[in-house]
Design a protein around this motif. Structure first.
Motif, short mmCIF file in Angstrom:
data_model
loop_
_atom_site.label_atom_id
_atom_site.label_comp_id
_atom_site.label_asym_id
_atom_site.label_seq_id
_atom_site.Cartn_x
_atom_site.Cartn_y
_atom_site.Cartn_z
N VAL A 1 8.50 26.21 106.18
CA VAL A 1 8.20 25.74 105.01
C VAL A 1 6.63 25.53 104.77
CG1 VAL A 1 8.72 24.02 103.31
CG2 VAL A 1 10.67 24.89 104.66
N SER A 2 5.89 26.38 104.17
CA SER A 2 4.51 26.30 103.98
C SER A 2 4.10 25.72 102.66
CB SER A 2 3.87 27.74 104.09
OG SER A 2 4.00 28.35 105.42
N GLY A 3 2.90 25.20 102.48
CA GLY A 3 2.49 24.76 101.55
C GLY A 3 0.97 24.42 101.32
N GLN A 4 0.51 24.01 100.33
CA GLN A 4 -0.85 23.69 100.10
C GLN A 4 -1.18 22.33 100.29
OE1 GLN A 4 -2.13 25.33 96.14
NE2 GLN A 4 -3.11 27.11 97.55
N ALA A 5 -2.45 21.86 100.86
CA ALA A 5 -2.49 20.25 100.94
C ALA A 5 -2.34 19.53 99.97
CB ALA A 5 -4.08 20.11 101.20
N GLY A 6 -1.57 18.45 99.70
CA GLY A 6 -1.18 17.74 98.47
C GLY A 6 0.35 17.94 98.12
N SER A 7 0.91 18.93 98.66
CA SER A 7 2.38 19.14 98.59
C SER A 7 3.12 18.34 99.27
CB SER A 7 2.69 20.50 98.88
OG SER A 7 1.91 21.66 98.35
N VAL A 8 4.35 17.94 98.87
CA VAL A 8 5.43 17.15 99.64
C VAL A 8 6.81 17.90 99.67
CG1 VAL A 8 6.72 15.00 99.66
CG2 VAL A 8 4.31 15.42 98.44
N VAL A 9 7.21 18.04 100.74
CA VAL A 9 8.65 18.45 101.38
C VAL A 9 9.66 17.09 101.29
CG1 VAL A 9 10.02 19.60 102.48
CG2 VAL A 9 7.69 20.05 102.57
N ILE A 10 10.61 17.33 100.28
CA ILE A 10 11.59 16.16 100.35
C ILE A 10 13.04 16.74 100.68
CG2 ILE A 10 12.77 14.28 98.66
CD1 ILE A 10 10.28 14.65 96.86
N SER A 11 13.59 16.18 101.65
CA SER A 11 14.71 16.76 102.35
C SER A 11 15.90 15.72 102.51
CB SER A 11 14.31 17.47 103.66
OG SER A 11 13.97 16.54 104.60
N HIS A 12 17.13 16.30 102.69
CA HIS A 12 18.28 15.49 103.05
C HIS A 12 18.28 15.12 104.42
CE1 HIS A 12 22.67 14.48 103.34
NE2 HIS A 12 22.68 14.64 102.02
N GLY A 13 18.57 14.04 104.94
CA GLY A 13 18.71 13.85 106.14
C GLY A 13 19.56 14.48 107.10
N LEU A 14 20.57 15.23 106.57
CA LEU A 14 21.43 16.06 107.20
C LEU A 14 21.01 17.47 107.41
CD1 LEU A 14 24.78 14.86 106.15
CD2 LEU A 14 24.01 14.76 108.64
N CYS A 15 19.84 17.77 106.70
CA CYS A 15 19.35 19.30 106.81
C CYS A 15 18.75 19.53 108.05
CB CYS A 15 18.48 19.44 105.57
SG CYS A 15 18.02 21.17 105.45
N TRP A 16 19.12 20.44 108.84
CA TRP A 16 18.59 20.77 110.28
C TRP A 16 17.23 21.12 110.02
CZ3 TRP A 16 22.96 24.56 111.98
CH2 TRP A 16 24.25 23.84 112.00
N HIS A 17 16.31 20.69 110.89
CA HIS A 17 14.97 21.01 110.82
C HIS A 17 14.03 20.92 112.35
CE1 HIS A 17 15.09 16.82 109.76
NE2 HIS A 17 13.61 16.45 110.26
N ASP A 18 12.93 21.22 112.06
CA ASP A 18 12.13 21.09 113.37
C ASP A 18 10.82 21.28 112.81
OD1 ASP A 18 11.29 21.10 116.07
OD2 ASP A 18 12.05 22.93 116.69
N THR A 19 9.88 20.70 113.84
CA THR A 19 8.37 20.96 113.77
C THR A 19 8.13 22.21 114.30
OG1 THR A 19 7.99 18.54 113.53
CG2 THR A 19 6.12 20.01 114.07
N GLY A 20 7.05 22.91 113.82
CA GLY A 20 6.64 24.25 114.25
C GLY A 20 5.53 23.85 115.36
N LYS A 21 5.24 24.91 116.16
CA LYS A 21 4.17 25.06 116.91
C LYS A 21 2.75 25.02 116.48
CE LYS A 21 7.13 27.00 120.79
NZ LYS A 21 7.27 28.19 121.60
N ASN A 22 1.77 24.14 116.94
CA ASN A 22 0.49 24.35 116.47
C ASN A 22 -0.14 25.29 117.27
OD1 ASN A 22 -1.87 24.15 115.23
ND2 ASN A 22 -2.15 21.84 115.71
N TYR A 23 -0.33 26.44 116.97
CA TYR A 23 -1.14 27.55 117.56
C TYR A 23 -2.72 27.72 117.50
CZ TYR A 23 3.41 29.77 118.28
OH TYR A 23 4.93 30.00 118.42
N THR A 24 -3.13 26.45 116.52
CA THR A 24 -4.42 26.70 116.14
C THR A 24 -5.39 25.71 117.05
OG1 THR A 24 -4.42 24.64 114.69
CG2 THR A 24 -3.88 26.74 113.69
N THR A 25 -6.37 25.50 116.97
CA THR A 25 -7.46 24.88 117.59
C THR A 25 -7.67 23.49 117.21
OG1 THR A 25 -9.35 25.80 116.79
CG2 THR A 25 -8.31 26.98 118.70
N THR A 26 -6.88 23.16 115.93
CA THR A 26 -7.19 21.95 115.38
C THR A 26 -5.94 21.01 115.01
OG1 THR A 26 -7.10 22.92 113.09
CG2 THR A 26 -9.27 22.69 114.18
N SER A 27 -6.01 19.78 114.75
CA SER A 27 -4.96 18.89 114.57
C SER A 27 -4.35 19.11 113.20
CB SER A 27 -5.35 17.49 114.70
OG SER A 27 -5.77 17.22 116.24
#
Length: 245
Positions: free
Chosen positions: A164-190
């Motif tokens: 789920v991509s998005g521009q700075a200032g966007s918000v993802v709102i989700s149901h607590g039961l929706c399966w999800h994960d954090t992707g890997k950060n392949y970049t050189t910045t935080s």
């Protein structure tokens, strides 16, 4: 059908999540990102994934996000008027950070499945403080998985999940039961986000918001924020008597 109703239905019976764009300006998002990274420098961490807590008391703009109408109204529409704030923290994925692991949100991960489908116990908001994409660890969701009311199935998740991509200032709102994960950060910045956990009134919160609280300042915040932080649950100074003779 109002926009709030449409988004609520998508969270409850559709994909299980929605992306609301342009909630913050890019400038506001960048200012918050910089503040969080500065605070993170003083917070010990051992992994490349880092949490920063206590933000509500760090700056007014963080507290304002908790009751931002474009997000709060959706959470309230799902959880009801008695909803509370269960947690609010920054999530920093430093360069090279690995995935967090497929999960459902609290309080569901603290319960035994199958989980109840009603009432809804939690809604999460992920504030994107910079552009999110697959390279820097955008969140990954399995559409429709909130209707299964069960712990994540890895094979099914891998087959159906979407970044789920998005521009700075966007918000993802989700149901607590929706399966999800954090992707890997392949970049050189935080990569930096803010996570707000809204729960039903009767759920034990993830965080103790009394910690680090300036009572004088707390007395001045809005009625909505007092409600969300359980201000009306202040302990009594009266003697407590047992329920038996």
């Amino acid at each position: 059908m109002t926009e709030i109703t449409h988004l609520t239905q998508e969270i409850l019976s559709g994909a299980g999540y929605v992306v609301v764009p342009d909630v913050l300006t890019p400038k506001m998002a960048e200012e918050m990102r910089s503040q969080i990274l500065e605070l993170a420098r003083h917070c010990p961490h051992e992994e490349k994934r880092q949490r920063v807590y206590g933000l509500i008391y760090q700056a007014p703009q963080f507290a304002d996000l908790v009751e931002h109408p474009q997000v709060f109204e959706i959470a309230r529409d799902i959880l009801g008027e008695s909803l509370r704030l269960g947690g609010f923290s920054a999530h920093v994925l430093h360069a090279g950070a690995s995935a967090m692991g497929i999960h459902v949100d609290y309080p569901y991960w603290a319960m035994e499945p199958p989980f109840p489908d009603r009432p809804v116990l939690e809604v999460q908001a992920i504030w994107m403080l910079e552009d999110f994409d697959e390279a820097n660890g955008a969140p990954i969701f399995a559409p429709g998985s909130q209707t299964l009311c069960d712990t994540p199935d890895v094979k099914r998740f891998d087959r159906t999940a979407r970044s789920v991509s998005g521009q700075a200032g966007s918000v993802v709102i989700s149901h607590g039961l929706c399966w999800h994960d954090t992707g890997k950060n392949y970049t050189t910045t935080s990569r930096v986000s803010l996570l707000a956990n809204y729960t039903a009134k009767f759920i034990q919160p993830l965080e103790d918001f009394r910690y680090g609280c300036d009572r004088h300042r707390f007395d001045q915040v809005s009625p909505t924020l007092k409600h969300l932080l359980r201000y009306d649950f202040k302990p009594s100074t009266d003697p407590i008597y047992p329920l038996w003779d």
